[in-house]
Design a protein around this motif. Structure first.
Motif, mmCIF file in Angstrom:
data_model
loop_
_atom_site.group_PDB
_atom_site.id
_atom_site.type_symbol
_atom_site.label_atom_id
_atom_site.label_comp_id
_atom_site.label_asym_id
_atom_site.label_seq_id
_atom_site.Cartn_x
_atom_site.Cartn_y
_atom_site.Cartn_z
ATOM 1 N N GLU A 26 0.826 -1.211 0.000
ATOM 2 C CA GLU A 26 0.000 0.000 0.000
ATOM 3 C C GLU A 26 0.863 1.265 0.000
ATOM 4 N N ALA A 27 1.975 1.234 0.769
ATOM 5 C CA ALA A 27 2.815 2.430 0.869
ATOM 6 C C ALA A 27 3.477 2.726 -0.482
ATOM 7 N N VAL A 28 3.990 1.690 -1.144
ATOM 8 C CA VAL A 28 4.648 1.908 -2.439
ATOM 9 C C VAL A 28 3.616 2.413 -3.455
ATOM 10 N N ALA A 29 2.430 1.793 -3.443
ATOM 11 C CA ALA A 29 1.382 2.199 -4.393
ATOM 12 C C ALA A 29 0.953 3.650 -4.129
ATOM 13 N N ARG A 30 0.776 3.978 -2.867
ATOM 14 C CA ARG A 30 0.327 5.328 -2.489
ATOM 15 C C ARG A 30 1.287 6.391 -3.037
ATOM 16 N N VAL A 31 2.593 6.129 -2.888
ATOM 17 C CA VAL A 31 3.594 7.089 -3.370
ATOM 18 C C VAL A 31 3.529 7.179 -4.897
ATOM 19 N N LEU A 32 3.392 6.021 -5.561
ATOM 20 C CA LEU A 32 3.335 6.045 -7.027
ATOM 21 C C LEU A 32 2.094 6.786 -7.523
ATOM 22 N N PHE A 33 0.961 6.513 -6.887
ATOM 23 C CA PHE A 33 -0.262 7.212 -7.309
ATOM 24 C C PHE A 33 -0.029 8.727 -7.237
ATOM 25 N N ALA A 34 0.566 9.180 -6.144
ATOM 26 C CA ALA A 34 0.808 10.616 -5.993
ATOM 27 C C ALA A 34 1.760 11.103 -7.083
ATOM 28 N N ARG A 35 2.772 10.283 -7.405
ATOM 29 C CA ARG A 35 3.759 10.725 -8.406
ATOM 30 C C ARG A 35 3.174 10.797 -9.809
ATOM 31 N N TYR A 36 2.089 10.076 -10.055
ATOM 32 C CA TYR A 36 1.414 10.148 -11.357
ATOM 33 C C TYR A 36 0.206 11.081 -11.320
ATOM 34 N N GLY A 37 -0.028 11.723 -10.186
ATOM 35 C CA GLY A 37 -1.125 12.696 -10.098
ATOM 36 C C GLY A 37 -2.490 12.084 -9.823
ATOM 37 N N TYR A 38 -2.532 10.903 -9.232
ATOM 38 C CA TYR A 38 -3.815 10.268 -8.895
ATOM 39 C C TYR A 38 -4.166 10.580 -7.445
ATOM 40 N N GLN A 39 -5.392 11.013 -7.220
ATOM 41 C CA GLN A 39 -5.825 11.373 -5.872
ATOM 42 C C GLN A 39 -6.725 10.306 -5.285
ATOM 43 N N GLU A 40 -6.613 10.144 -3.979
ATOM 44 C CA GLU A 40 -7.415 9.080 -3.354
ATOM 45 C C GLU A 40 -8.873 9.504 -3.187
ATOM 46 N N ILE A 41 -9.764 8.546 -3.434
ATOM 47 C CA ILE A 41 -11.189 8.737 -3.143
ATOM 48 C C ILE A 41 -11.630 7.521 -2.331
ATOM 49 N N ARG A 42 -12.481 7.739 -1.351
ATOM 50 C CA ARG A 42 -13.003 6.610 -0.557
ATOM 51 C C ARG A 42 -14.510 6.591 -0.710
ATOM 52 N N VAL A 43 -15.029 5.461 -1.084
ATOM 53 C CA VAL A 43 -16.473 5.359 -1.335
ATOM 54 C C VAL A 43 -17.050 4.248 -0.463
ATOM 55 N N PRO A 44 -18.376 4.262 -0.268
ATOM 56 C CA PRO A 44 -18.983 3.282 0.638
ATOM 57 C C PRO A 44 -18.853 1.833 0.165
ATOM 58 N N LEU A 45 -18.899 0.940 1.117
ATOM 59 C CA LEU A 45 -18.895 -0.498 0.810
ATOM 60 C C LEU A 45 -20.247 -0.939 0.268
ATOM 61 N N LEU A 46 -21.283 -0.215 0.659
ATOM 62 C CA LEU A 46 -22.643 -0.568 0.229
ATOM 63 C C LEU A 46 -23.153 0.434 -0.793
ATOM 64 N N GLU A 47 -23.780 -0.093 -1.832
ATOM 65 C CA GLU A 47 -24.427 0.765 -2.829
ATOM 66 C C GLU A 47 -25.777 0.145 -3.152
ATOM 67 N N ARG A 48 -26.605 0.903 -3.839
ATOM 68 C CA ARG A 48 -27.872 0.326 -4.311
ATOM 69 C C ARG A 48 -27.559 -0.781 -5.328
ATOM 70 N N THR A 49 -28.283 -1.871 -5.234
ATOM 71 C CA THR A 49 -28.060 -3.013 -6.130
ATOM 72 C C THR A 49 -28.131 -2.580 -7.594
ATOM 73 N N GLU A 50 -29.042 -1.648 -7.863
ATOM 74 C CA GLU A 50 -29.260 -1.140 -9.213
ATOM 75 C C GLU A 50 -27.958 -0.656 -9.866
ATOM 76 N N LEU A 51 -27.094 -0.043 -9.060
ATOM 77 C CA LEU A 51 -25.841 0.501 -9.599
ATOM 78 C C LEU A 51 -25.025 -0.593 -10.279
ATOM 79 N N PHE A 52 -24.916 -1.738 -9.629
ATOM 80 C CA PHE A 52 -24.079 -2.804 -10.194
ATOM 81 C C PHE A 52 -24.777 -3.486 -11.366
#
Ligand code: HAM
Length: 429
Positions: A26-52
């Motif tokens: 996770e630490a290596v990935a986190r640094v790489l994401f930042a170096r390529y300009g990717y920002q973290e987003i956290r989304v819920p574990l549960l969604e409406r079934t319809e979405l999937f």
């Protein structure tokens, strides 16, 4: 195993001996994401079934057979996320992140699929997801692939093969689909039950079959790359050129179709021969229609997700895994006074600027048993304080990983002395 409540099949505990490797990845990935300009987003574990249903596809294996869906107390059908992309797009739309904007995002966490558990395939597993929304060109497909390739290099994982394919547009795919139905219908006798069922609903999934008896028929099937529209063919050609220029090797895999319905044009998979049957470590592709399908304005997008369990296994196999952290010092304390003062001295050690890791004995015990704990903890030094040392204002320091003799120091000098000893150890003195 204990008679207590049993864990759920296919859902693993990740124990302290393992978490260091997870944190390393996770630490290596986190640094790489930042170096390529990717920002973290956290989304819920549960969604409406319809979405999937609307994104992964009503007829996909995931939606038909593998979702953990239930009605909540309001009678609403909810589902534990089986993958990250749909939720990330939904979050982008719900929060106005996709309105005339480009987004480079990453997300990590648990996913849930009711699959038959086996090595590398679990019912709760973890993904790291990278998604680029609002980019149409093959340059971003290449960027995402190069980011993943760099991740393997930085983790010391070798021997992965990149497979790439293009699925074209929904229109070009419809033409190909017809050809495929025609071909497989002509060979229906050689198909297994599963594939015969798929023939009308989802013929491209037949190409995914692992049934060795069907290998010949599948080999002879028409190739999707022969049916690409001009723009998709150009996109694919340019992606290959980006990868060639960057020295990123790949195999063309005209049978690679992927199990989620939202893909258009580029699809790819990193596979390893060290994982057994579940050999895909990271997979993804372009999903140019998904944002619109979920209620947004048309917006091209592409991304991938890697399976943490599989990547962690590869890091371990490569011998590059981080060891669990061990304390620098273990504080052995005997007697009331020593215990009270020891806690204070331990805090003073933790105040020092070098991030000294201090484990204090808790819950009493003889010096002998405390020193056993000290040894087991992996600490480099044991600090020993009983009533006698307490009264004399001293403390004994016992090196645990060398033959150096035990020494005594004044309590008010403890922090400096420990820092010196640890620094000398670091320098190999
Ligand atoms: P996927 O191929 O379903 O794609 O999963 C991505 C990766 O997750 C796989 O390559 C594998 O490493 C891991 N994986 C999948 N299922 C399991 C399982 N049951 N147990 C352990 N590991 C598993 C997706 O999920 C897409 N959302 C990827 C993507 C992102 N496409 C565009 N953006």
């Amino acid at each position: 195993m204990s008679k207590g409540i049993q864990p759920i099949r296919g859902m693993n505990d990740i124990l302290p001996g393992q978490t260091a490797i997870w944190q390393q990845v996770e630490a290596v990935a986190r640094v790489l994401f930042a170096r390529y300009g990717y920002q973290e987003i956290r989304v819920p574990l549960l969604e409406r079934t319809e979405l999937f249903k609307r994104s992964i596809g009503e007829l996909s294996d995931i939606v038909m057979k593998e979702m953990y869906s239930f009605e909540d107390r309001n009678g609403e059908s909810l589902t534990l996320r089986p993958e990250g992309t749909a939720g990330i797009v939904r979050a982008g739309l719900s929060n106005g992140l996709l309105y005339n904007q480009q987004q480079r995002l990453w997300c990590g966490g648990a996913m849930f699929r009711y699959e038959r558990p086996q090595k590398g395939r679990y019912r709760q597993f973890h993904q790291l997801d990278a998604e680029a929304l609002g980019f149409a060109g093959p340059d971003i497909d290449a960027e995402l692939i190069l980011l993943s390739a760099r991740l393997w290099r930085e983790l010391g994982v070798g021997g992965l093969t990149l497979k790439i394919n293009s699925l074209g547009t929904p229109e070009s795919r419809a033409v190909y689909r017809e050809k495929l139905v025609e071909y497989f219908s002509a060979h229906a006798d050689g198909l297994d039950d599963d594939s015969r069922r798929r023939l009308e609903a989802n013929p491209m999934r037949i190409l995914d079959s692992k049934n060795p008896d069907m290998a010949g028929i599948i080999d002879g099937a028409p190739s999707i790359t022969d049916y690409l529209d001009q723009e998709s063919a150009r996109h694919f050609e340019d992606l290959r050129r980006y990868l060639d220029e960057a020295g990123c090797e790949y195999e063309l895999a005209p049978r690679l179709v992927r199990g989620l319905d939202y893909y258009t044009r580029t699809v790819f998979e990193w596979v390893s021969d060290k994982l057994g049957a579940q050999d895909a470590v990271c997979s993804g592709g372009r999903y140019d229609g998904l944002v619109e399908q979920l209620g947004g304005k048309p917006m091209p997008a592409v991304g991938w997700a890697l399976g943490m369990e599989r990547l962690v296994a590869l890091v371990e196999q490569a011998g590059c895994a981080a060891k669990p952290a061990v304390p620098d010092v273990f504080f052995a304390l005997l007697g009331d006074q020593a215990e009270f003062r020891g806690m204070r001295l331990a805090e003073e050690l933790r105040d020092a600027p070098d991030d000294i890791a201090v484990v204090c004995n808790a819950g009493g015990g003889s010096f002998k048993s405390q020193l056993k704990r000290a040894d087991r903890s992996g600490a480099r030094l044991a600090l020993i304080m009983g009533e006698e040392e307490c009264a004399a204002g001293t403390i004994a320091i016992k090196p645990l990983r060398s033959d150096e003799p035990q020494q005594s120091c004044e309590q008010h000098e403890l922090v400096e002395r420990v820092r010196q000893l640890l620094a000398a150890g670091e320098a190999g003195l």
